[in-house]
Structure formats: structure tokens, C-alpha cells
Design a protein around this motif. Structure first.
Motif, PDB file in Angstrom:
ATOM      1  N   ALA A 113      17.052  43.002   1.114  1.00 27.82           N
ATOM      2  CA  ALA A 113      16.237  41.963   0.464  1.00 27.82           C
ATOM      3  C   ALA A 113      15.638  41.031   1.515  1.00 27.82           C
ATOM      4  N   SER A 114      14.495  40.467   1.181  1.00 28.48           N
ATOM      5  CA  SER A 114      13.770  39.639   2.156  1.00 28.48           C
ATOM      6  C   SER A 114      14.599  38.451   2.640  1.00 28.48           C
ATOM      7  N   VAL A 115      15.360  37.811   1.729  1.00 25.78           N
ATOM      8  CA  VAL A 115      16.128  36.632   2.149  1.00 25.78           C
ATOM      9  C   VAL A 115      17.229  37.033   3.132  1.00 25.78           C
ATOM     10  N   ILE A 116      17.836  38.197   2.910  1.00 23.95           N
ATOM     11  CA  ILE A 116      18.910  38.661   3.807  1.00 23.95           C
ATOM     12  C   ILE A 116      18.311  39.018   5.169  1.00 23.95           C
ATOM     13  N   THR A 117      17.183  39.725   5.147  1.00 16.51           N
ATOM     14  CA  THR A 117      16.525  40.107   6.400  1.00 16.51           C
ATOM     15  C   THR A 117      16.095  38.861   7.186  1.00 16.51           C
ATOM     16  N   THR A 118      15.616  37.855   6.455  1.00 18.66           N
ATOM     17  CA  THR A 118      15.194  36.610   7.107  1.00 18.66           C
ATOM     18  C   THR A 118      16.359  36.001   7.885  1.00 18.66           C
ATOM     19  N   VAL A 119      17.506  35.938   7.212  1.00 19.53           N
ATOM     20  CA  VAL A 119      18.708  35.360   7.836  1.00 19.53           C
ATOM     21  C   VAL A 119      19.163  36.239   9.009  1.00 19.53           C
ATOM     22  N   GLU A 120      19.091  37.564   8.821  1.00 23.92           N
ATOM     23  CA  GLU A 120      19.503  38.487   9.892  1.00 23.92           C
ATOM     24  C   GLU A 120      18.655  38.287  11.156  1.00 23.92           C
ATOM     25  N   LEU A 121      17.354  38.087  10.955  1.00 27.33           N
ATOM     26  CA  LEU A 121      16.463  37.889  12.114  1.00 27.33           C
ATOM     27  C   LEU A 121      16.894  36.675  12.933  1.00 27.33           C
ATOM     28  N   VAL A 122      17.309  35.635  12.226  1.00 32.36           N
ATOM     29  CA  VAL A 122      17.766  34.418  12.929  1.00 32.36           C
ATOM     30  C   VAL A 122      19.104  34.704  13.624  1.00 32.36           C
ATOM     31  N   ALA A 123      19.974  35.399  12.920  1.00 32.40           N
ATOM     32  CA  ALA A 123      21.287  35.705  13.501  1.00 32.40           C
ATOM     33  C   ALA A 123      21.153  36.555  14.761  1.00 32.40           C
ATOM     34  N   ARG A 124      20.137  37.443  14.770  1.00 31.49           N
ATOM     35  CA  ARG A 124      19.928  38.328  15.932  1.00 31.49           C
ATOM     36  C   ARG A 124      19.139  37.650  17.052  1.00 31.49           C
ATOM     37  N   GLY A 125      18.700  36.424  16.805  1.00 33.67           N
ATOM     38  CA  GLY A 125      17.966  35.692  17.840  1.00 33.67           C
ATOM     39  C   GLY A 125      16.475  35.987  17.857  1.00 33.67           C
ATOM     40  N   GLN A 126      15.977  36.709  16.825  1.00 30.81           N
ATOM     41  CA  GLN A 126      14.544  37.009  16.795  1.00 30.81           C
ATOM     42  C   GLN A 126      13.727  35.852  16.205  1.00 30.81           C
ATOM     43  N   ALA A 127      14.433  34.893  15.622  1.00 31.73           N
ATOM     44  CA  ALA A 127      13.783  33.668  15.141  1.00 31.73           C
ATOM     45  C   ALA A 127      14.784  32.534  15.329  1.00 31.73           C
ATOM     46  N   ASP A 128      14.270  31.299  15.346  1.00 28.33           N
ATOM     47  CA  ASP A 128      15.154  30.161  15.631  1.00 28.33           C
ATOM     48  C   ASP A 128      15.749  29.523  14.388  1.00 28.33           C
ATOM     49  N   ALA A 179      12.313  29.732  -0.260  1.00 26.20           N
ATOM     50  CA  ALA A 179      12.181  28.969  -1.504  1.00 26.20           C
ATOM     51  C   ALA A 179      12.808  29.773  -2.631  1.00 26.20           C
ATOM     52  N   GLY A 180      13.506  30.825  -2.258  1.00 26.86           N
ATOM     53  CA  GLY A 180      14.053  31.749  -3.258  1.00 26.86           C
ATOM     54  C   GLY A 180      15.393  31.318  -3.819  1.00 26.86           C
ATOM     55  N   ASN A 181      16.069  32.274  -4.403  1.00 26.82           N
ATOM     56  CA  ASN A 181      17.362  32.093  -5.049  1.00 26.82           C
ATOM     57  C   ASN A 181      18.366  31.374  -4.114  1.00 26.82           C
ATOM     58  N   THR A 182      18.785  30.162  -4.520  1.00 29.39           N
ATOM     59  CA  THR A 182      19.651  29.347  -3.644  1.00 29.39           C
ATOM     60  C   THR A 182      20.986  30.027  -3.371  1.00 29.39           C
ATOM     61  N   GLY A 183      21.591  30.563  -4.420  1.00 26.77           N
ATOM     62  CA  GLY A 183      22.895  31.210  -4.267  1.00 26.77           C
ATOM     63  C   GLY A 183      22.819  32.367  -3.289  1.00 26.77           C
ATOM     64  N   ALA A 184      21.768  33.167  -3.411  1.00 29.72           N
ATOM     65  CA  ALA A 184      21.601  34.318  -2.517  1.00 29.72           C
ATOM     66  C   ALA A 184      21.391  33.850  -1.081  1.00 29.72           C
ATOM     67  N   ALA A 185      20.664  32.750  -0.920  1.00 26.65           N
ATOM     68  CA  ALA A 185      20.419  32.219   0.436  1.00 26.65           C
ATOM     69  C   ALA A 185      21.728  31.769   1.070  1.00 26.65           C
TER      70      ALA A 185
END
Lengths: 337, 350
Positions: free
Chosen positions: A81-96, A101-107
Motif C-alpha cells: 500500500a502507498s502509505v506503507i511504501t511511503t514509510v518504508e522509503l523514509v526508513a530506508r533513507g530514501q526520503a527524510d 492524509a490517509g487512514n490515520t490508524g494505518a499510518a
């Protein structure tokens, strides 16, 4: 310049408004944005607006979590899912930092899965900003309330940690050198609210680097007594929704009064500029979003109803938090304990 | 002596906003232009290198190559512009200026701003001087009417648009009747050949790409000359060295980072003007030469892919042009949309 990963598929108006917000940021600032989501949909929305392609990266994510989906099931069943991938990119250092604006619980769950807690932190807190009265000139018009939903019940230790995190965030983002921290309670005395709140009160009075001003009652929330208000997620969420509900009801009441009589219409006309100021103060789109605190990385949660302006402001808040070192500030404060 | 390539190639360039970063957003800017010294004039990042590389590659291929400029500026500033081109080391075969004084003397003030009639007649007149088999690549910008002018020219040349249909379209645009007659006469002399390969529109105003959809895939809206260079590589007008050289210039002159460049390459590919395979090859080559960033993991994967390609005959790569399947353009409707856009803003016509 910071790179901000943005969940392009999250929110009531995604992906159109999210893409528009990111495109506007690419024109206005040097911030680099990674839009995460369905590549075709993102590009088809980009094609309709002005943007700078060199500042926008598109990262394909084939799944999306809807606003109404049950967070645990959704996160389990939609690993791409896009929200998980977004978080993964930050965890991997590809974003800071990340914005959604999506589902709060999922975020929150995505952060819990992929981000590490800061040393000593037991639970994350979802913060929110809300407009309040100011007590002195130059005081920030916004107060920070946490937690508003990442937890339900909390221990005294966790409330103390929320105070430390909120205080560090306000110091860096609102530029208040010594933010006043209040504990939301049913009375101002230190023995009110039961065991946990009494213990939290006692400990907060001795935490170095936290300017604790005591208990804050419900009616004091919208006054300028405290810059950071600490509470457990259950109460915080009720308070936040109540504040939003009051703002919406007032505006509906004014509308129905205007329909009822020409005298009310005239009255509203006279008060127009004042009402506009009030509306701009309570306009969530201007604040962007609020952070999930407690992890080694930041996620800014924008309002689910966010349109382009709010998304743009959320991206700016995320970039500012990275630039101004919110996470290192929290880590530093925790070290000093 | 190298055998001449059977098809000569002509690159035709607009000057202001396409080659030069001319500022004429305000009346003040407009007044300043004639007094600018050659060294004060600034080029669009990467354009000088691109023209140099296009010439080099064409010559290397044994092709006859010509570069022409069409400017809407008056001949009074020709000296400064020619000196600027000389300063840049840009070789060209011809440059045309618009005789604004003539329009003023005749009292045709509307013609001072109107570019379609002027540029179209220049394009048609010059075409008669080229060999019949000459291929053309046209470069313009999104500031005024280059997309319409170039598309009209390409379709007239290809025989997709009849010379008899021209007056109706040009009248809608508000072209001087004398120029309409001249354009029609010139168009009738053309021998039909689909000679225009591509039209590159430099998005100086950052117009939304969707605006250019009605022009079909022949027209490539490009945000920077690195995007154009990648497509020109695909169409075999550039080699990898040429693209690398343009990339360096765009980075240096446009103050872009390697990551910015990677995003730009991905953008032109997502928009469907660059084949995914070409993008991969360019990324690999640019990564190898340190122009584009790449993680160790990614470099390894790219190296592996390249090794497989080198050892597989079936997948051996050579860039191949994506032939644009150009459909019919409804010019009357297009002109209406375009005029609204130029006079209002850059929003997408619905």
C-alpha cells in the motif's frame, strides 16, 4: 534540501489534490518530493498542472488503503500500500520524512512496523495543532495537543514522554524557547484525576527541559495557558473532534441564521471581517498537519479532507521539522533525563 | 571520404525563449532587449551543447546537416544576436529576423505581435531551398504559437493538410491576408513528404503537458534540454556521449543536481515520449559516467542487466525511433483553445 515522501493515494481527495499540492511545492520551494502511489494516476494528474519535474519523483505502489478500512486488516493484507511504501522509503533513507492524509490508524501502524522507537520511548504519540487564544503578543496562535489517537490509555511514564516530545517539537517548529506544558485533567489541583495523572503530575514537575505549568482543565484548552497539552489518546481524540465539531457547528449556525432573517444577514455582514479572521484561524488547511512523534523518523499526518493547500503546507511542515532537527532535539532531551 | 547519408537533416530553432532566455514578461523587459549587449544575453541551459552535439553526430553519421534560426526580433538587433551566437560558438546556416519596421510603415500594427503568418511563411519559403528528402526537427517554446505554427507546417509538408484549408485556419488566428495568400502559394509548391520527425517544445512557462495532447505524439513538450536530448538519442540524432555532454551542461547552467536529472529523465519516460528500454540504457550509461546517482545495489542490478544484454543477441540494444502515429488535428478547434490559453492562463482546455 529535504526530500519528503508523500502518500499520493491517501485522503478524501487523493490523488488529485495530493498531486496538486506536491506540484505547487515543486514550483514554490526547493523541497524534493517523492509521490508514492499508482504511477499512471499520479502522472495523469501531474499532466494537468504546472510542476517542476526535476523536483518530483514518482514511486510506484500498486495498492492503496481506503479511509474507512480497518487499519490492522488493511496493513496486513496490503503490504504494498502507498502509505506503507511511503514509510518504508523514509526508513530506508530514501526520503527524510513522510506525509500522508490517509487512514490515520494505518499510518500509525506503518510507522510502528518500519520505524524504530527513539531510545527510551515506549509508545508513539499522534499530535495535533489547534487554534487558541493568546496571552501575550507574539505567542503562537496554535497549541499542540498530544496524544490524539495513537494510544487509548497511557501510563504516567508515557505521558511524561509525550510532554518531552511535544515540548521539543514546539521548541523547534513554533520557535517557543521554553514551551509551557500542561496536563489535561478534571481539576487544577495536583491530586486530581486518579493515580496515573497524579503520578504524571509529580514526575512532570521535576523533568529538566520541560516547563510544566500544571493541570489544564477543559475550559482552559482554548486559552493561552499552555503551548503543549498532554493527554492519553482516548481523551485527546474526543477533545480534537469536539473542537472541530464546534467550529463546524458555529459556521452552520451562522449560515442558517442568515437564511432565516434579513436582520441576521445584515448582522453577519457587519461582522464579516471578524468572522473571516476567525475562519482563517480555524482553517486547518493553513496548518498542514501534525506529527507522529516517538520514532527515529517523522511522519506528518494531514487532515483526511486535505486539499492541495493543506497538503502543500504539510510538506512544508515536514521539511521544516527535518531542517530544524525535531528528532535530534527529542533525542537530546531524552538523553539528558 | 565518408559516403553521404541519403537523408540530410535540418534543425530549425526559434530564438527567444527557446535558445535565448529572453525576458519580455513586462514592457520594461521588452524595451531593454535592443540595448542588451551580446555578453548579457543568457541562453537556456544545455541548448548550446545540444546544437553542437546534434551537428557532431550528424557529421559522424555522414549526414548533411543544417541549423537555422527564426527570430521574431527586428533586424535592428541582428548584430547583437549574431555576436552572441558567435560567443557561444554556435554554428548555424541561416537566421531570419522579422521586419517590424516594414509593418509599422504600412500601419499594420497587429502584425507586430502576430507570429503565425510570419513564421509559417519563413518555414515554407526555406523548405523550397532544402533537398526534397531532407528530414526536419523543429524546436520552439510554449510562450506563444510555436506548437501551432510547427504543426501546421509539418502537416502541410506531409500532405495531411491541404493548402486550400489554410486560409480558413489562418483567418481564425488573425493572420494578415497578404501573408495568408503568400503561405497558400508556398504551400502549393511543396512536394508532399512527411519530413518533420519531431517538434520539441521547450516548456519555458511550465505549461501543463496535457495542453499539448491535441497536437499528437509528434510534438514533444520538454521541460529541459536533457529531456529533449534523451528523445533525440532515441531518434538516433544523438549518441550517448552527446546526451552526457548535454546532461553536464544542463546540470551546470541550470544548477540541477544529479537527482534532479534522474527525476527529469523519469518524467519524460512516464509521459510516454521515451521508451522504457531507452531510459534504462541511458540511466546505466549516465550512472557509469557518474552523472546520475545510483545505490550500490542498483548499480549491481544495472550491471547484471547490461551483461545479460551484451550476451544476448535477441535483446541487443540499439536505440530505435518511436514512430509517432500522428492522427488528424482539428486545427479550427485547436486554434480556439490555444487563443483562449494564450490570452488567459496555462490551464488545460476541457
Amino acid at each position: 534540501m529535504p526530500t519528503i515522501a508523500v502518500d499520493a493515494m491517501g485522503g478524501d481527495h487523493a490523488p488529485e489534490e495530493v498531486v496538486k499540492g506536491a506540484a505547487a511545492i515543486s514550483l514554490e520551494t526547493q523541497i524534493e518530493v517523492v509521490l508514492v502511489g499508482d504511477e499512471k494516476q499520479i502522472q495523469s494528474n501531474l499532466d494537468r498542472v504546472q510542476y517542476r519535474p526535476e523536483r518530483i519523483e514518482v514511486y510506484h505502489a500498486e495498492q492503496a488503503i481506503g479511509m474507512a478500512e480497518e487499519p490492522h486488516d488493511a496493513v496486513r493484507n496490503k503490504p504494498r500500500a502507498s502509505v506503507i511504501t511511503t514509510v518504508e522509503l523514509v526508513a530506508r533513507g530514501q526520503a527524510d520524512a513522510a506525509v500522508t492524509a490517509g487512514n490515520t490508524g494505518a499510518a500509525v501502524l506503518a510507522c510502528a512496523r518500519h520505524f524504530r522507537f527513539l531510545p527510551g520511548i515506549r509508545r508513539a504519540a499522534l499530535a495535533s495543532v489547534y487554534p487558541r487564544q493568546t496571552e501575550y503578543p507574539g505567542q503562537d496562535q496554535l497549541a499542540l495537543l498530544l496524544d490524539v489517537g495513537a494510544t487509548i490509555r497511557c501510563e504516567a511514564t508515557e505521558l511524561v514522554q509525550f510532554a518531552i516530545m511535544g515540548s521539543a517539537y514546539a521548541r523547534r517548529i513554533s520557535k517557543v524557547p521554553s514551551p509551557r506544558v500542561g496536563l489535561l485533567n478534571m481539576g487544577s489541583e495536583d491530586n486530581k484525576g486518579g493515580e496515573i495523572l497524579v503520578e504524571a503530575y509529580r514526575r512532570l514537575s521535576h523533568v529538566p527541559g520541560v516547563n510544566f505549568v500544571g493541570n489544564i482543565e477543559g475550559h482552559e484548552l482554548i486559552r493561552g495557558k499552555a503551548d503543549v497539552i498532554v493527554t492519553e489518546g482516548f481523551t485527546g481524540n474526543v477533545v480534537l473532534k469536539l473542537l472541530e465539531g464546534i467550529a463546524d457547528s458555529l459556521s452552520e449556525l451562522a449560515g442558517s441564521a442568515a437564511r432565516e432573517s434579513w436582520r441576521y444577514r445584515l448582522g453577519l455582514r457587519v461582522l464579516e471581517s471578524g468572522l473571516d479572521r476567525l475562519r482563517s484561524l480555524t482553517d486547518y488547511t493553513a496548518y498542514g498537519g501534525a506529527p507522529i512523534l516517538g520514532f527515529e523518523h517523522l511522519l506528518i499526518k494531514a487532515h483526511g479532507r486535505s486539499e492541495a493547500r493543506a497538503i502543500g503546507n504539510a510538506i512544508k511542515v515536514a521539511a521544516k521539522a527535518v531542517r530544524d532537527g525535531v528528532v535530534p532535539e527529542i533525542r537530546q532531551t531524552l538523553k539528558g533525563l | 571520404m565518408a559516403t553521404l547519408h541519403p537523408t540530410p537533416v535540418v534543425f530549425r530553432w526559434d530564438l527567444d525563449k527557446t535558445y535565448l532566455r529572453s525576458e519580455f514578461d513586462s514592457f520594461r523587459d521588452l524595451v531593454k532587449i535592443p540595448f542588451e549587449k551580446p555578453e548579457d544575453k543568457v541562453t537556456v541551459p544545455g541548448v548550446v551543447t545540444l546544437i553542437r552535439q546534434l551537428r557532431r553526430v550528424a557529421r559522424q553519421q555522414g549526414r548533411e546537416v543544417r541549423v537555422f534560426f527564426i527570430s521574431a526580433s527586428p533586424p535592428q538587433i541582428a548584430k547583437a544576436i549574431k555576436e552572441k551566437l558567435a560567443l557561444d560558438g554556435t554554428e548555424y546556416d541561416g537566421i531570419t529576423f522579422k521586419n517590424q519596421l516594414q509593418h509599422i510603415m504600412r500601419g499594420r500594427f497587429r502584425n507586430l505581435r502576430e507570429q503565425v503568418g510570419y513564421k509559417l511563411t519563413v518555414l515554407l519559403r526555406q523548405r523550397n531551398e532544402f533537398p526534397d528528402n531532407a528530414r526536419e526537427v523543429l524546436f520552439g517554446d510554449d510562450w506563444e504559437s510555436d506548437p501551432i505554427i510547427y504543426s501546421l507546417y509539418a502537416d502541410l509538408l506531409a500532405g495531411r493538410l491541404a493548402a486550400g484549408d489554410l486560409p480558413n485556419i489562418l483567418q481564425r488566428i488573425g493572420v494578415d491576408p497578404e501573408l495568408i495568400d503568400e503561405a497558400q502559394v508556398l504551400a502549393r509548391k511543396l512536394r508532399p513528404v512527411a519530413a518533420v520527425e519531431r517538434i520539441y517544445i521547450h516548456l519555458e512557462r511550465l505549461s501543463p503537458p496535457k495542453v499539448f495532447e491535441p497536437f499528437g505524439p509528434r510534438l514533444v513538450p520538454a521541460f529541459d534540454y536533457f529531456q529533449s536530448a534523451a528523445c533525440l538519442y532515441q531518434d538516433q540524432h544523438l549518441d550517448v556521449d552527446g546526451v552526457v555532454d548535454v546532461a553536464h551542461s544542463v546540470m551546470l547552467e541550470g544548477q540541477l543536481s544529479a537527482r534532479n536529472l534522474a527525476n527529469s529523465l523519469a518524467d519524460i519516460c512516464r509521459r510516454g515520449y521515451l521508451h522504457q528500454r531507452v531510459r534504462e540504457v541511458l540511466e546505466w550509461e549516465l550512472m557509469q559516467r557518474g552523472v546520475l546517482p545510483g545505490s550500490r545495489q542498483r548499480r549491481f542490478l544495472q550491471r547484471l542487466q547490461a551483461w545479460v544484454r551484451r550476451h544476448s543477441r535477441r535483446t541487443a540494444f540499439s536505440p530505435r525511433p518511436m514512430p509517432p502515429h500522428q492522427g488528424e488535428i482539428d486545427y479550427l478547434q485547436l486554434v480556439q483553445h490555444w487563443q483562449q490559453r494564450v490570452t488567459t492562463d496555462t490551464s488545460v482546455p476541457t
